[in-house]
Design an enzyme around this catalytic site. Sequence first.
Site, PDB file in Angstrom:
ATOM      1  N   ASP A  47       0.840  -1.199   0.000  1.00 43.06           N
ATOM      2  CA  ASP A  47       0.000   0.000   0.000  1.00 43.06           C
ATOM      3  C   ASP A  47       0.877   1.252   0.000  1.00 43.06           C
ATOM      4  OD1 ASP A  47      -2.930   1.094   0.762  1.00 43.06           O
ATOM      5  OD2 ASP A  47      -1.409   2.272   1.808  1.00 43.06           O
ATOM      6  N   TYR A  52       3.147   9.896  -0.677  1.00 44.83           N
ATOM      7  CA  TYR A  52       4.218   9.327   0.154  1.00 44.83           C
ATOM      8  C   TYR A  52       5.603   9.558  -0.472  1.00 44.83           C
ATOM      9  CZ  TYR A  52       0.408   6.617   2.390  1.00 44.83           C
ATOM     10  OH  TYR A  52      -0.751   6.225   3.008  1.00 44.83           O
ATOM     11  N   HIS A 110      -7.688   9.476  -2.108  1.00 46.09           N
ATOM     12  CA  HIS A 110      -7.017   9.444  -0.800  1.00 46.09           C
ATOM     13  C   HIS A 110      -7.874  10.062   0.308  1.00 46.09           C
ATOM     14  CE1 HIS A 110      -2.655   9.219   0.862  1.00 46.09           C
ATOM     15  NE2 HIS A 110      -3.517   9.014   1.824  1.00 46.09           N
ATOM     16  N   LYS A 232       2.625  -1.198   8.860  1.00 49.76           N
ATOM     17  CA  LYS A 232       3.904  -0.697   8.329  1.00 49.76           C
ATOM     18  C   LYS A 232       5.021  -0.973   9.327  1.00 49.76           C
ATOM     19  CE  LYS A 232       7.098   2.757   8.742  1.00 49.76           C
ATOM     20  NZ  LYS A 232       7.761   3.235   9.984  1.00 49.76           N
ATOM     21  N   VAL A 234       9.639  -0.766   9.238  1.00 44.75           N
ATOM     22  CA  VAL A 234      10.905  -0.830   8.506  1.00 44.75           C
ATOM     23  C   VAL A 234      11.873  -1.780   9.212  1.00 44.75           C
ATOM     24  CG1 VAL A 234      10.697   1.452   7.434  1.00 44.75           C
ATOM     25  CG2 VAL A 234      11.756   1.246   9.698  1.00 44.75           C
ATOM     26  N   ARG A 238       9.963  -7.195  12.840  1.00 45.92           N
ATOM     27  CA  ARG A 238       8.543  -6.832  12.971  1.00 45.92           C
ATOM     28  C   ARG A 238       7.772  -7.117  11.685  1.00 45.92           C
ATOM     29  NH1 ARG A 238       9.361  -0.858  15.652  1.00 45.92           N
ATOM     30  NH2 ARG A 238       9.782  -1.524  17.793  1.00 45.92           N
TER      31      ARG A 238
HETATM   32  P1  NDP Z   1       0.842   1.414  11.817  1.00 49.59           P
HETATM   33  O1  NDP Z   1      -0.349   1.393  12.705  1.00 49.59           O
HETATM   34  O2  NDP Z   1       1.030   0.342  10.814  1.00 49.59           O
HETATM   35  O3  NDP Z   1       2.113   1.502  12.777  1.00 49.59           O
HETATM   36  C1  NDP Z   1       3.411   1.664  12.282  1.00 49.59           C
HETATM   37  C2  NDP Z   1       4.333   1.946  13.475  1.00 49.59           C
HETATM   38  O4  NDP Z   1       4.298   0.833  14.372  1.00 49.59           O
HETATM   39  C3  NDP Z   1       5.767   2.172  13.080  1.00 49.59           C
HETATM   40  O5  NDP Z   1       6.306   3.133  13.974  1.00 49.59           O
HETATM   41  C4  NDP Z   1       6.418   0.813  13.319  1.00 49.59           C
HETATM   42  O6  NDP Z   1       7.777   0.972  13.675  1.00 49.59           O
HETATM   43  C5  NDP Z   1       5.615   0.298  14.495  1.00 49.59           C
HETATM   44  N1  NDP Z   1       5.457  -1.165  14.456  1.00 49.59           N
HETATM   45  C6  NDP Z   1       5.053  -1.934  13.421  1.00 49.59           C
HETATM   46  N2  NDP Z   1       5.011  -3.222  13.768  1.00 49.59           N
HETATM   47  C7  NDP Z   1       5.396  -3.286  15.056  1.00 49.59           C
HETATM   48  C8  NDP Z   1       5.585  -4.365  15.957  1.00 49.59           C
HETATM   49  N3  NDP Z   1       5.356  -5.623  15.598  1.00 49.59           N
HETATM   50  N4  NDP Z   1       5.992  -4.069  17.217  1.00 49.59           N
HETATM   51  C9  NDP Z   1       6.242  -2.796  17.601  1.00 49.59           C
HETATM   52  N5  NDP Z   1       6.080  -1.734  16.776  1.00 49.59           N
HETATM   53  C10 NDP Z   1       5.674  -1.981  15.513  1.00 49.59           C
HETATM   54  O7  NDP Z   1       0.890   2.880  11.154  1.00 49.59           O
HETATM   55  P2  NDP Z   1       0.809   3.541   9.719  1.00 49.59           P
HETATM   56  O8  NDP Z   1       0.304   4.915   9.947  1.00 49.59           O
HETATM   57  O9  NDP Z   1       2.065   3.383   8.974  1.00 49.59           O
HETATM   58  O10 NDP Z   1      -0.368   2.751   8.957  1.00 49.59           O
HETATM   59  C11 NDP Z   1      -0.146   1.612   8.152  1.00 49.59           C
HETATM   60  C12 NDP Z   1      -0.322   1.957   6.685  1.00 49.59           C
HETATM   61  O11 NDP Z   1      -1.626   2.488   6.436  1.00 49.59           O
HETATM   62  C13 NDP Z   1       0.602   3.076   6.185  1.00 49.59           C
HETATM   63  O12 NDP Z   1       1.931   2.683   6.084  1.00 49.59           O
HETATM   64  C14 NDP Z   1      -0.080   3.444   4.904  1.00 49.59           C
HETATM   65  O13 NDP Z   1       0.211   2.498   3.894  1.00 49.59           O
HETATM   66  C15 NDP Z   1      -1.552   3.377   5.328  1.00 49.59           C
HETATM   67  N6  NDP Z   1      -2.064   4.698   5.740  1.00 49.59           N
HETATM   68  C16 NDP Z   1      -3.072   5.258   4.994  1.00 49.59           C
HETATM   69  C17 NDP Z   1      -3.596   6.486   5.309  1.00 49.59           C
HETATM   70  C18 NDP Z   1      -4.703   7.052   4.494  1.00 49.59           C
HETATM   71  O14 NDP Z   1      -5.043   8.232   4.670  1.00 49.59           O
HETATM   72  N7  NDP Z   1      -5.303   6.294   3.614  1.00 49.59           N
HETATM   73  C19 NDP Z   1      -3.086   7.275   6.445  1.00 49.59           C
HETATM   74  C20 NDP Z   1      -2.051   6.591   7.208  1.00 49.59           C
HETATM   75  C21 NDP Z   1      -1.597   5.347   6.861  1.00 49.59           C
HETATM   76  P3  NDP Z   1       9.044   0.628  12.699  1.00 49.59           P
HETATM   77  O15 NDP Z   1       8.662   0.979  11.293  1.00 49.59           O
HETATM   78  O16 NDP Z   1      10.108   1.520  13.263  1.00 49.59           O
HETATM   79  O17 NDP Z   1       9.353  -0.819  12.892  1.00 49.59           O
END
Ligand code: NDP
Length: 276
Positions: A47, A52, A110, A232, A234, A238
Amino acid sequence: MTTAIPTVTLNNGVEMPQVGFGVFQVPNEETTAAVASALKAGYRSIDTAAIYGNEEGVGQALAESGIARDELFITSKLWISEMGCEQTIAGLDSSLRRLGLEYLDLFLIHWPAPAKDLYVETWRALEKLYADKKIRAIGVSNFQPAHLTKLIAEGSIVPAVNQVELHPALQNREVIAANAEHGVVTEAWSPLAQGAMLTDETILAIAETHKVTAAQVILRWHLQQGRVIIPKSVTESRIIANLELFGFELTGEELGSIDALDRDGRTGPNPETFNG
Ligand code: NDP
């Protein structure tokens, strides 16, 4: 090892993986490595969005993976500044070029950006692109029930997906009900509330019971309600763990106790007032 990821069937018959990989806030130069890790772990749905700034990084990982195009499910989103008929058509072309793809599996408006009053016109352009087979399914993101109702009344195609902010602290029940009423699949963005719910005591206690992580409990809670999720990360460990969701099952009581965590925990903009 590739994990078998269940799919949901969209309203046009297209199968969409129930777990995908999100890349919001991942810089373009880090995106290729993150997506490569996700593909290696078994994710096939990615996604991204024009805003982005990392569609090129996603495209590079897809090209380098050697995975057949028809095994992938690629979503992108049209940004608010590109809404309107001709801009939408150009917007899809730009996303496809950056991704290095000939078609998208899912393209979303979006945000409704209601003050701009352009989402119906934009939807008609998506309907044309769908008819031209440049997109396998079309949908929306951040649409409140009133936006969805208007779109369905004035358009010809019912959106396949509505991707909205959804996690234990913001359960968006009215939006989910409106989606279900119209046969629109609910896809949860920020399924982990960007990490904000990972230290919640209720979640941690359930995690302890099942010997899994807090993140796995939250993701499993989503899956057992039939939603699509796009966590999400990186961090390779995880990325892998966020797919290990199929060896345990939450009880009705556990689901209920997570349901009870609902509060006004919005992390992103309010779709009623956000216009870019
Ligand atoms: P998430 O709820 O997926 O959380 C991501 C965060 O959680 C990051 O800081 C990551 O850290 C951390 N994380 C992930 N897995 C773990 C784990 N197993 N244990 C501990 N920490 C964890 O947030 P997002 O806002 O990124 O949402 C997911 C996706 O949704 C986005 O990437 C995007 O594709 C979509 N999105 C869409 C929007 C829209 O308006 N349509 C708006 C916002 C998001 P790290 O990366 O450091 O590991």
